[in-house]
Design an enzyme around this catalytic site. Structure first.
Site, PDB file in Angstrom:
ATOM      1  N   GLU A 292      84.923  73.076  57.157  1.00  0.00           N
ATOM      2  CA  GLU A 292      83.924  73.890  55.983  1.00  0.00           C
ATOM      3  C   GLU A 292      85.958  73.334  54.364  1.00  0.00           C
ATOM      4  OE1 GLU A 292      81.447  75.521  54.167  1.00  0.00           O
ATOM      5  OE2 GLU A 292      80.936  75.370  56.302  1.00  0.00           O
TER       6      GLU A 292
ATOM      7  N   CYS B   6      87.822  76.747  46.482  1.00  0.00           N
ATOM      8  CA  CYS B   6      87.465  75.495  47.030  1.00  0.00           C
ATOM      9  C   CYS B   6      86.322  74.980  46.444  1.00  0.00           C
ATOM     10  CB  CYS B   6      87.145  75.288  48.623  1.00  0.00           C
ATOM     11  SG  CYS B   6      85.745  77.128  48.883  1.00  0.00           S
TER      12      CYS B   6
HETATM   13  P1  NAD Z   1      95.636  73.486  54.281  1.00  0.00           P
HETATM   14  O1  NAD Z   1      94.422  72.608  55.504  1.00  0.00           O
HETATM   15  O2  NAD Z   1      96.986  73.337  54.120  1.00  0.00           O
HETATM   16  O3  NAD Z   1      95.510  74.433  55.975  1.00  0.00           O
HETATM   17  C1  NAD Z   1      94.355  75.203  56.244  1.00  0.00           C
HETATM   18  C2  NAD Z   1      94.876  75.640  57.488  1.00  0.00           C
HETATM   19  O4  NAD Z   1      95.029  74.129  58.372  1.00  0.00           O
HETATM   20  C3  NAD Z   1      96.408  76.967  57.740  1.00  0.00           C
HETATM   21  O5  NAD Z   1      95.990  77.847  58.562  1.00  0.00           O
HETATM   22  C4  NAD Z   1      96.993  75.945  58.613  1.00  0.00           C
HETATM   23  O6  NAD Z   1      98.078  77.218  59.512  1.00  0.00           O
HETATM   24  C5  NAD Z   1      96.119  75.185  59.051  1.00  0.00           C
HETATM   25  N1  NAD Z   1      96.594  73.700  59.767  1.00  0.00           N
HETATM   26  C6  NAD Z   1      97.820  73.142  59.186  1.00  0.00           C
HETATM   27  N2  NAD Z   1      98.528  71.736  59.315  1.00  0.00           N
HETATM   28  C7  NAD Z   1      97.302  71.189  60.706  1.00  0.00           C
HETATM   29  C8  NAD Z   1      97.467  70.649  61.352  1.00  0.00           C
HETATM   30  N3  NAD Z   1      97.574  69.446  61.953  1.00  0.00           N
HETATM   31  N4  NAD Z   1      95.552  71.141  62.315  1.00  0.00           N
HETATM   32  C9  NAD Z   1      95.482  72.211  62.251  1.00  0.00           C
HETATM   33  N5  NAD Z   1      95.283  73.198  61.663  1.00  0.00           N
HETATM   34  C10 NAD Z   1      96.613  72.481  60.199  1.00  0.00           C
HETATM   35  O7  NAD Z   1      94.621  74.319  53.947  1.00  0.00           O
HETATM   36  P2  NAD Z   1      95.065  75.731  52.205  1.00  0.00           P
HETATM   37  O8  NAD Z   1      95.619  74.805  51.324  1.00  0.00           O
HETATM   38  O9  NAD Z   1      95.607  76.166  53.427  1.00  0.00           O
HETATM   39  O10 NAD Z   1      93.457  75.654  51.340  1.00  0.00           O
HETATM   40  C11 NAD Z   1      93.528  74.834  50.357  1.00  0.00           C
HETATM   41  C12 NAD Z   1      92.366  73.984  51.075  1.00  0.00           C
HETATM   42  O11 NAD Z   1      91.368  74.544  51.255  1.00  0.00           O
HETATM   43  C13 NAD Z   1      91.711  72.755  49.791  1.00  0.00           C
HETATM   44  O12 NAD Z   1      91.113  71.733  49.878  1.00  0.00           O
HETATM   45  C14 NAD Z   1      90.006  73.915  49.149  1.00  0.00           C
HETATM   46  O13 NAD Z   1      89.199  73.331  48.687  1.00  0.00           O
HETATM   47  C15 NAD Z   1      90.411  73.856  51.143  1.00  0.00           C
HETATM   48  N6  NAD Z   1      89.310  75.427  50.556  1.00  0.00           N
HETATM   49  C16 NAD Z   1      87.621  75.188  51.301  1.00  0.00           C
HETATM   50  C17 NAD Z   1      86.644  76.055  51.952  1.00  0.00           C
HETATM   51  C18 NAD Z   1      85.590  75.901  51.952  1.00  0.00           C
HETATM   52  O14 NAD Z   1      84.451  77.466  52.478  1.00  0.00           O
HETATM   53  N7  NAD Z   1      84.585  74.469  52.109  1.00  0.00           N
HETATM   54  C19 NAD Z   1      87.766  77.102  51.130  1.00  0.00           C
HETATM   55  C20 NAD Z   1      89.006  77.626  51.335  1.00  0.00           C
HETATM   56  C21 NAD Z   1      89.945  76.480  50.704  1.00  0.00           C
END
Ligand code: NAD
Length: 470
Positions: free
Chosen positions: A215, A249
């Site tokens: 997502e 998002c």
């Molecule tokens: P992010 O990708 O920075 O982090 C999300 C999660 O991934 C965190 O728990 C983080 O610890 C983990 N993570 C970090 N590095 C990782 C790795 N190498 N491998 C696996 N996991 C890792 O995202 P964010 O800044 O927390 O959220 C914002 C983004 O999320 C925006 O792009 C937004 O559009 C998207 N988002 C999408 C939805 C959806 O439902 N489609 C909902 C909310 C947010």
């Protein structure tokens, strides 16, 4: 190595897998787990609002109640209501040649589902995938975001005091822990976060051939048709864009409006913003930006656009000095934004909205189709034929027509992106199916004609083969 799973994570997964093999959750167990989750969330709703607000600096309490607590509880109730129906074997017709044999699809729990969640709706995006996974009969391991530590601690406490570790477990930590978590051999991994990290997650999962639901994010456009009432569009756009200060998002990322109406739309939006948030510093309804780094990123996006010639409209109805330390980022609209600046390339994910003029609807569609496939698309148009044209000519994760955000709130609609905005869907029956093995079963009947097609093949087999391949 950072992305090598820690022994404790491995043993947590092994414990869950062994428990699943020994006693997969039946209907009664799933009801028990979902009801326990419901009670745990409902009894902690104020604690959830406080933790998220402390993590953000300030998060509107009402928005937490609506977009987190209400969404989670409504989702659990929807699962409790329909889960038994979704669990039943689904009879489907056998092909004519194989009748009177019978076919059915049996949804079966996969085993252990991993969930990695982001910070922007830190409770909803951790607990809704968990609800889908539990309803489908799986055990769950959650890794919530390190950027909302108080909420993540609360989630760990909620899980620890509601479930046994063999049912649901929580792993806390930053990107290194997250990378190791993504490398665990789950039966399915649900990741919500950025497209860039989504790529890393998919690479890690590929090593185990773990299926993923991703997502992700992207630049979601909103298009206003030439004759659509401006006040109506502005009302819905301001609601969808400035909720959670744009850190949503599916928030509209940029606006496409008829060129001739651009100035009046910008003025109407600024007036509406100022009416809703009369003092940015004092209004409890206006949320702050989650971290200094995110605040500075937004500032840099706007600065670059302004230096490139964009006109910038910053709301500050009370005329207050707003210190950067408050992380209150004023609602900002831009026009004449240069196409090559980062604001027009990256997902904005904050209260900043470029307003672009179009000279024809076809031009607006072309603009959308020249970008990555977005997570959401919004269209403000009462003309059904034109709306049909936009629906058919564009592809996006989801669509709300004459509103923003609300397609995500429909339990009967799948939620998920397409291409760079995501892979797979969840919510309601779509999450249940995504986190189940839909096991196809063919039952041969006692009397059947398959023996006619056994070797040594003779005339009858020739005749049948000839007939069936005519
Ligand atoms: P992010 O990708 O920075 O982090 C999300 C999660 O991934 C965190 O728990 C983080 O610890 C983990 N993570 C970090 N590095 C990782 C790795 N190498 N491998 C696996 N996991 C890792 O995202 P964010 O800044 O927390 O959220 C914002 C983004 O999320 C925006 O792009 C937004 O559009 C998207 N988002 C999408 C939805 C959806 O439902 N489609 C909902 C909310 C947010």
């Amino acid at each position: 190595m950072a992305d090598t799973p820690q022994p404790s994570m491995y043993s947590a997964l092994e414990r869950q897998r062994a428990a699943h093999l020994q006693a997969p959750f039946d209907y009664a167990e799933r009801v028990r787990l979902l009801k326990a989750l419901r009670k745990a969330v409902s009894s902690r709703k104020e604690a959830i609002a406080q933790a998220i607000s402390a993590d953000f600096g300030r998060r509107s309490r009402h928005e937490t109640m609506i977009a987190e607590v209400m969404m989670i509880l409504g989702d659990i109730d929807h699962h409790l209501r329909y889960m038994r129906r979704w669990m039943r074997p689904r009879p489907v017709p056998a092909d004519a040649l194989f009748q009177p044999g019978r076919c059915e699809i049996r949804p079966q729990a996969l085993g252990v589902v991993g969930v990695i969640s982001p910070w922007n709706y830190p409770a909803q995006l951790a607990l809704m995938p968990m609800t889908a996974a539990l309803a489908a009969g799986n055990r769950v391991m959650l890794k919530p975001s390190e950027l909302t530590p108080k909420t993540s601690d609360l989630l760990a406490e909620l899980i620890g005091s509601t479930f046994k570790p063999a049912e649901v477990d929580c792993v806390l930590g930053g990107p290194e822990v997250a990378a190791a978590f993504a490398a665990l051999p789950f039966d399915h991994l649900v990741f919500t976060g950025s497209t860039a990290v989504g790529r890393l997650v998919m690479q890690a999962a590929a090593r185990n051939l773990t299926p993923v639901t991703l997502e992700l994010g992207g630049k979601s456009p909103a298009i206003i048709a030439e004759d659509f009432p401006v006040a109506e569009a502005v009302d819905r756009l301001v609601a969808g864009k400035f909720m959670n200060a744009g850190q949503t998002c599916i928030a509209p990322d940029y606006l496409l409006v008829p060129q001739a109406k651009r100035e009046s739309i910008v003025s109407a939006m600024m007036a509406e913003i100022e009416r809703r948030y009369p003092s940015l510093l004092q209004s409890p309804d206006y949320t702050s930006i989650v971290s200094d780094r995110h605040y500075q990123r937004l500032q840099a996006l706007v600065d670059e656009a302004e230096q490139g010639g964009a006109r910038v409209f910053r709301a500050n109805p009370a005329g207050e000095p707003i210190p950067a330390e408050s992380r209150i980022f004023p609602p900002t609209l831009l026009t004449d934004t240069p196409g090559d600046c980062a604001l027009m390339r990256e997902e904005i994910f904050g209260p900043v909205l470029p307003v672009l003029g179009y000279s024809s609807l076809e031009g607006a569609i072309e603009h959308v189709n020249a970008q990555d496939r977005p997570l959401a698309l919004y269209l403000f148009d009462h003309n059904a034929q034109r709306a049909e044209r936009v629906l058919n000519a564009t592809i996006s994760g989801g669509v709300s027509i004459n509103d923003t955000l609300f397609h995500i709130a429909q339990s009967s609609l799948p939620f998920g992106g397409v291409g760079p905005s995501g892979i797979g869907h969840y919510h309601g029956p779509y999450g249940f199916d995504a986190l189940s093995k839909l096991k196809p079963v063919f039952k041969q009947s006692r009397w059947h004609g398959m023996g006619l097609l056994n070797p040594p093949y003779r005339k009858l087999a020739d005749f049948l083969a000839g007939f069936l391949t005519r």
